[in-house]
Enzyme design. Structure first.
Site, PDB file in Angstrom:
ATOM      1  N   CYS A  42       0.814  -1.212   0.000  1.00  0.00           N
ATOM      2  CA  CYS A  42       0.000   0.000   0.000  1.00  0.00           C
ATOM      3  C   CYS A  42       0.850   1.265   0.000  1.00  0.00           C
ATOM      4  O   CYS A  42       0.680   2.139  -0.847  1.00  0.00           O
ATOM      5  CB  CYS A  42      -0.941   0.010   1.198  1.00  0.00           C
ATOM      6  SG  CYS A  42      -1.944   1.501   1.320  1.00  0.00           S
ATOM      7  N   LYS A  51      -1.331   7.705  -5.714  1.00  0.00           N
ATOM      8  CA  LYS A  51      -2.023   8.989  -5.573  1.00  0.00           C
ATOM      9  C   LYS A  51      -1.072  10.144  -5.849  1.00  0.00           C
ATOM     10  O   LYS A  51      -1.502  11.207  -6.332  1.00  0.00           O
ATOM     11  CB  LYS A  51      -2.631   9.118  -4.169  1.00  0.00           C
ATOM     12  CG  LYS A  51      -3.573   7.985  -3.793  1.00  0.00           C
ATOM     13  CD  LYS A  51      -4.595   7.677  -4.882  1.00  0.00           C
ATOM     14  CE  LYS A  51      -5.244   6.327  -4.711  1.00  0.00           C
ATOM     15  NZ  LYS A  51      -4.415   5.190  -5.088  1.00  0.00           N
ATOM     16  N   SER A 196     -10.422  -3.262 -15.780  1.00  0.00           N
ATOM     17  CA  SER A 196     -10.845  -1.895 -15.439  1.00  0.00           C
ATOM     18  C   SER A 196     -11.310  -1.783 -13.997  1.00  0.00           C
ATOM     19  O   SER A 196     -12.179  -0.980 -13.679  1.00  0.00           O
ATOM     20  CB  SER A 196     -11.956  -1.431 -16.384  1.00  0.00           C
ATOM     21  OG  SER A 196     -13.182  -2.085 -16.095  1.00  0.00           O
ATOM     22  N   GLY A 197     -10.717  -2.600 -13.118  1.00  0.00           N
ATOM     23  CA  GLY A 197     -10.942  -2.398 -11.697  1.00  0.00           C
ATOM     24  C   GLY A 197     -10.197  -1.160 -11.246  1.00  0.00           C
ATOM     25  O   GLY A 197      -9.698  -0.372 -12.061  1.00  0.00           O
ATOM     26  N   VAL A 285      -5.596  -7.595 -13.693  1.00  0.00           N
ATOM     27  CA  VAL A 285      -6.712  -8.547 -13.626  1.00  0.00           C
ATOM     28  C   VAL A 285      -6.894  -9.099 -12.219  1.00  0.00           C
ATOM     29  O   VAL A 285      -7.350 -10.226 -12.027  1.00  0.00           O
ATOM     30  CB  VAL A 285      -6.508  -9.694 -14.637  1.00  0.00           C
ATOM     31  CG1 VAL A 285      -6.656  -9.187 -16.053  1.00  0.00           C
ATOM     32  CG2 VAL A 285      -5.149 -10.375 -14.447  1.00  0.00           C
ATOM     33  N   GLY A 286      -6.556  -8.289 -11.237  1.00  0.00           N
ATOM     34  CA  GLY A 286      -6.764  -8.704  -9.860  1.00  0.00           C
ATOM     35  C   GLY A 286      -5.487  -9.142  -9.179  1.00  0.00           C
ATOM     36  O   GLY A 286      -4.395  -9.066  -9.737  1.00  0.00           O
ATOM     37  N   ASP A 326      -5.593  -8.570   2.921  1.00  0.00           N
ATOM     38  CA  ASP A 326      -5.798  -9.196   1.611  1.00  0.00           C
ATOM     39  C   ASP A 326      -5.684 -10.710   1.653  1.00  0.00           C
ATOM     40  O   ASP A 326      -6.388 -11.421   0.926  1.00  0.00           O
ATOM     41  CB  ASP A 326      -4.784  -8.642   0.602  1.00  0.00           C
ATOM     42  CG  ASP A 326      -5.096  -7.220   0.173  1.00  0.00           C
ATOM     43  OD1 ASP A 326      -6.105  -6.667   0.643  1.00  0.00           O
ATOM     44  OD2 ASP A 326      -4.319  -6.655  -0.620  1.00  0.00           O
ATOM     45  N   HIS A 460     -22.506  25.778   2.928  1.00  0.00           N
ATOM     46  CA  HIS A 460     -22.621  26.299   1.572  1.00  0.00           C
ATOM     47  C   HIS A 460     -21.585  27.394   1.367  1.00  0.00           C
ATOM     48  O   HIS A 460     -21.390  28.233   2.244  1.00  0.00           O
ATOM     49  CB  HIS A 460     -24.026  26.887   1.362  1.00  0.00           C
ATOM     50  CG  HIS A 460     -24.198  27.552   0.038  1.00  0.00           C
ATOM     51  ND1 HIS A 460     -24.441  26.837  -1.120  1.00  0.00           N
ATOM     52  CD2 HIS A 460     -24.149  28.864  -0.329  1.00  0.00           C
ATOM     53  CE1 HIS A 460     -24.560  27.680  -2.135  1.00  0.00           C
ATOM     54  NE2 HIS A 460     -24.374  28.930  -1.674  1.00  0.00           N
TER      55      HIS A 460
END
Length: 481
Positions: A42, A51, A196-197, A285-286, A326, A460
């Site tokens: 990670c 990111k 496209s995950g 693909v994962g 995981d 707002h």
């Protein structure tokens, strides 16, 4: 005499290092075994450095389109690939060092090497075949060598690795995993992304923003298949507007390699083959769990579809052995691993009122442009369960702050149980929705009703007002649309 601990954790990713910190906080003598780098995939190769790449792409996008904001920039604006990659890797190193500091602060011992559970309560650590990346920050005073260690509780947090399809295995040169995609030596002119995950679409977004010709091939009928179909369709429209080519209901049947490019044979739903040539290809693909060579089979630890089987508290079927993150199954998310870690350790420590993991309340986020975020049931799943529902929608184009930001393409969609008023799903696409989703996460965890949400005052002007307006719309009360 083997050194003894209350808890030994194998793996120092988000699940592992959080488990170590929580165990130490609760007064448990704790050690963590790591074979490569603190903070796991990670922080070193996934969540955080990606990111950083996407942020660089975002800045480049704004700099390329200054007229949209009444700004003039003289001269050409070009991406500095080496600078972008260096910034990302520097941030990864900073995160790695930060975990080293946390281990020292919490007096968690570190054992560098490969761990194998030889019997309940005992592990043997041998020299790792990986290149150890020790953080620059001071490590804990106790950095231990290979050998035998004992613990009352052993927590497996070994994570996962990219999955490879037979015959289309990544080679590190022409076919990349996320490792290579994060630090390219040169920018490809064209790129094919298989899958496209979250991983695939984030890299597709990064490279396309920097000017690369990008084709995405997805075997399912929509991009980001786990998302609500309406949200997915809106995201796809924006991706294609940016110049991405997206092929759905299609699969890469085989890949031919040349000296510096690949040609993918893409099979469509009707059986036709389209040949697509690109400089590079990303296989997204994962992932598959790292369950090999840690002694599970000999111990009789049950696995299920390639993951370690656990209960809601991280317990396996073998006493004293636990699994989190995981390696313990989907969703494959860092925040799931972290929460699972806390639950597991607090249960081990015997704290009262420890609640098991509720996977229905785990948010998912994809940091492409536009961003996508969600929690709970999609509209299709709610209907499939036979739920009588109300659906609210509110577009960003009707939100003042989004218009002022130049980010008026987005949608907030909320799903309520018509009988009880319970919020059972929320799905967002647009600017910064990965930050906005937490409002709905809190609401769902507090079992907030539609009436309470409608009585909540949102500041707002903010994009967050779209959340309330979506709730109002579900009940025919939207004020600004």
């Amino acid at each position: 005499m083997a050194q003894s601990y209350d808890v030994i954790i194998i793996g120092s990713g988000p699940g592992g290092y959080i488990a170590a910190i929580r165990a130490a906080q609760l007064g448990l003598k704790t050690a963590i075994v790591e074979r490569e780098h603190l903070a796991g995939i990670c922080s070193n190769w996934g969540c955080i450095p990606t990111k950083a790449l996407l942020r660089s792409a975002e800045i480049f996008h704004y700099a390329k389109n200054p007229d949209d904001y009444g700004v003039k920039i003289e001269g050409a604006v070009t991406p500095d690939l080496k600078g972008i990659v260096a910034r990302s890797r520097g941030i990864a190193s900073r995160m790695n060092a930060g975990v080293g500091f946390l281990m020292k602060k919490n007096k968690v011992d570190i054992i560098w090497g490969e761990a194998k559970i030889t019997k309940p309560g005992e592990i043997v650590v041998t020299k790792t075949t990986k290149e150890i990346q020790q953080p620059q920050a001071p490590l804990p005073k106790t950095v231990l060598p290979e050998g035998t260690y004992t613990a009352k509780h052993i927590v497996i947090a070994t994570g996962a690795r990219p999955r490879a399809l037979p015959g289309i295995e990544p080679d590190g040169k022409l076919i990349w995993t996320y490792f290579e995609a994060m630090k390219p030596e040169e920018m490809p002119k064209s790129l094919l992304v298989m899958g496209s995950g979250a991983i695939g679409i984030e890299f597709a977004s990064f490279y396309r923003t920097l000017g690369v010709e990008v084709t995405v091939v997805e075997v399912m009928a929509q991009v980001m298949p786990v998302e609500d179909a309406e949200i997915s369709a809106l995201a796809k429209k924006q991706f294609e507007k940016q110049g991405m080519k997206i092929l759905l209901d299609a699969k890469v049947a085989k890949v031919e390699k040349s000296a510096n490019s690949i040609t993918a044979h893409v099979e469509t739903k009707d059986g036709k083959i389209e040949k697509i040539t690109a400089d590079r290809m990303i296989s997204a693909v994962g992932v598959e769990a790292n369950i090999e060579n840690i002694g599970l089979e000999a111990l009789g630890v049950k696995t299920d579809r390639g993951f370690i089987a656990i209960d809601g508290y991280g317990k396996t079927n073998v006493s004293g052995i636990y699994a989190i993150g995981d390696v313990a199954g989907p969703p494959m998310l860092a925040h799931k691993a972290e929460h699972e870690a806390v639950i597991c350790i607090e249960k081990i420590a015997g704290l009262p009122n420890v609640h098991p993991m509720d996977k229905s309340k785990i948010p998912g986020c994809t940091y492409c442009h536009p961003q996508v975020a969600s929690i709970g049931l999609t509209e299709a799943k709610a209907k499939a369960e036979g739920r009588d529902i109300r659906v609210g929608r509110f577009p960003f184009v009707a939100n003042g702050k989004a218009i002022a930001l130049g980010e008026d393409q987005g949608l907030v969609k909320t799903i309520f149980d018509k009988k009880t008023g319970e919020l059972i799903g929320a799905h967002l696409v647009g600017a910064e929705v990965t930050e906005l989703i937490q409002g709905f996460v809190i609401a769902m965890n507090l079992e907030t009703t539609e009436e309470e949400l409608m009585h909540t005052i949102f500041p707002h002007p903010t994009i967050s007002e779209t959340l309330k307006e979506s709730v109002l719309d579900a009940y025919g009360r939207a004020l600004n649309a």
